[in-house]
Write a protein that holds these residues in place. Structure first.
Motif, PDB file in Angstrom:
ATOM      1  N   ARG A  52      73.231  54.470 -47.494  1.00 45.51           N
ATOM      2  CA  ARG A  52      74.143  55.194 -46.627  1.00 45.51           C
ATOM      3  C   ARG A  52      73.382  56.258 -45.829  1.00 45.51           C
ATOM      4  O   ARG A  52      72.444  55.933 -45.132  1.00 45.51           O
TER       5      ARG A  52
ATOM      6  N   ARG B 156      70.698  54.799 -54.816  1.00 42.43           N
ATOM      7  CA  ARG B 156      72.108  54.422 -54.735  1.00 42.43           C
ATOM      8  C   ARG B 156      72.927  55.561 -55.334  1.00 42.43           C
ATOM      9  O   ARG B 156      72.354  56.540 -55.828  1.00 42.43           O
TER      10      ARG B 156
ATOM     11  N   HIS C 200      78.777  55.078 -57.702  1.00 39.28           N
ATOM     12  CA  HIS C 200      80.058  54.427 -57.424  1.00 39.28           C
ATOM     13  C   HIS C 200      79.839  53.124 -56.655  1.00 39.28           C
ATOM     14  O   HIS C 200      80.191  53.028 -55.471  1.00 39.28           O
ATOM     15  N   PRO C 201      79.281  52.105 -57.313  1.00 39.92           N
ATOM     16  CA  PRO C 201      79.033  50.834 -56.612  1.00 39.92           C
ATOM     17  C   PRO C 201      80.338  50.133 -56.259  1.00 39.92           C
ATOM     18  O   PRO C 201      81.349  50.286 -56.964  1.00 39.92           O
ATOM     19  N   ASP C 202      80.293  49.392 -55.155  1.00 33.15           N
ATOM     20  CA  ASP C 202      81.486  48.628 -54.789  1.00 33.15           C
ATOM     21  C   ASP C 202      81.591  47.392 -55.674  1.00 33.15           C
ATOM     22  O   ASP C 202      80.693  47.066 -56.456  1.00 33.15           O
ATOM     23  N   THR C 203      82.701  46.690 -55.547  1.00 27.57           N
ATOM     24  CA  THR C 203      82.976  45.551 -56.424  1.00 27.57           C
ATOM     25  C   THR C 203      81.927  44.456 -56.290  1.00 27.57           C
ATOM     26  O   THR C 203      81.478  43.878 -57.290  1.00 27.57           O
ATOM     27  N   ALA C 204      81.498  44.185 -55.073  1.00 30.17           N
ATOM     28  CA  ALA C 204      80.499  43.129 -54.867  1.00 30.17           C
ATOM     29  C   ALA C 204      79.187  43.478 -55.557  1.00 30.17           C
ATOM     30  O   ALA C 204      78.540  42.614 -56.171  1.00 30.17           O
ATOM     31  N   THR C 205      78.774  44.762 -55.480  1.00 27.44           N
ATOM     32  CA  THR C 205      77.530  45.181 -56.125  1.00 27.44           C
ATOM     33  C   THR C 205      77.644  45.108 -57.636  1.00 27.44           C
ATOM     34  O   THR C 205      76.706  44.681 -58.326  1.00 27.44           O
ATOM     35  N   ILE C 206      78.797  45.501 -58.168  1.00 26.00           N
ATOM     36  CA  ILE C 206      79.015  45.401 -59.623  1.00 26.00           C
ATOM     37  C   ILE C 206      78.883  43.961 -60.080  1.00 26.00           C
ATOM     38  O   ILE C 206      78.213  43.661 -61.081  1.00 26.00           O
ATOM     39  N   HIS C 207      79.496  43.047 -59.356  1.00 22.57           N
ATOM     40  CA  HIS C 207      79.409  41.628 -59.729  1.00 22.57           C
ATOM     41  C   HIS C 207      77.975  41.120 -59.649  1.00 22.57           C
ATOM     42  O   HIS C 207      77.533  40.335 -60.503  1.00 22.57           O
TER      43      HIS C 207
END
Length: 206
Positions: free
Chosen positions: A91, A110, A113-120
């Motif tokens: 960012r 980073r 607070h990773p987004d959902t795609a990064t968590i997956h």
């Protein structure tokens, strides 16, 4: 190589690192990523050589192909300096490392607070026993990414093959001799990770 930066100042802090490696973290949403990393590199080089940042020129390597991770090069009065510069951005924040030692360096940055795609993505590659512990997942993932960046082979080294010891302070890629020292340099809400090892070892197959 690309042109020199249009701006030379960025809000930044020096991070605590081992002798021979200098790292600076900077953030400024009004600057582009390229402006930030070149400005930080200028500050690091100038501090190391005791120069005015205006006397340091930082240029970007021309991309060799799509997705190629370009490097930065510093020069003074037209002479390129024998310094290795590495960088990573997330960012509006950028972290830059500088060394004159025979190291290979990798960085990762980073937030928590990773987004959902990064968590997956982390869950798919990390193979941790408890993949629901997001903080543990981030800690593991950022160390793996720092080792991958230091290895230098990019996407040819998939996250799954990177190994960490029980302390996560050492890492390696099984087909190379290098044993990476991994350090947590986190600051101001950013998870910042540094990995480094002997450059020749990183090129030497086991």
């Amino acid at each position: 190589m690309g042109g020199d930066e249009r701006r030379t100042r960025v809000k930044s802090v020096v991070l605590e690192t081992p002798d021979g490696i200098d790292v600076r973290l900077g953030w400024d949403p009004s600057m582009s990523e390229h402006e930030r990393k070149r400005a930080l590199a200028k500050e690091l080089v100038a501090a190391k050589l005791k120069l005015d940042p205006k006397d340091v020129r930082v240029e970007r390597e021309a991309p060799a192909q799509f997705g190629f991770h370009t490097q930065l090069f510093a020069s003074v009065e037209g002479t390129e300096l024998s310094l290795q510069i590495r960088n990573a951005s997330f960012r509006a924040a950028t972290v830059v490392a500088l060394t004159d030692r025979p190291y290979t360096i990798g960085l990762d940055i980073r937030d928590l607070h990773p987004d959902t795609a990064t968590i997956h993505e982390m869950q798919r590659h990390s193979h941790l026993f408890d993949e629901s512990n997001i903080l543990n997942l981030i800690d593991h993932w950022t160390r793996v990414q720092a080792v991958r960046e230091a290895d230098g082979r990019g996407a040819r080294v998939v996250p799954d093959v990177v190994k960490l010891d029980a302390t996560r302070q050492r890492g390696w890629v099984p087909d190379r001799k290098a044993q990476y020292t991994i350090l947590d340099l986190s600051r101001d809400g950013f998870v910042v990770t540094l990995a480094f090892a002997d450059a020749e070892d990183a090129r030497t197959p086991v």
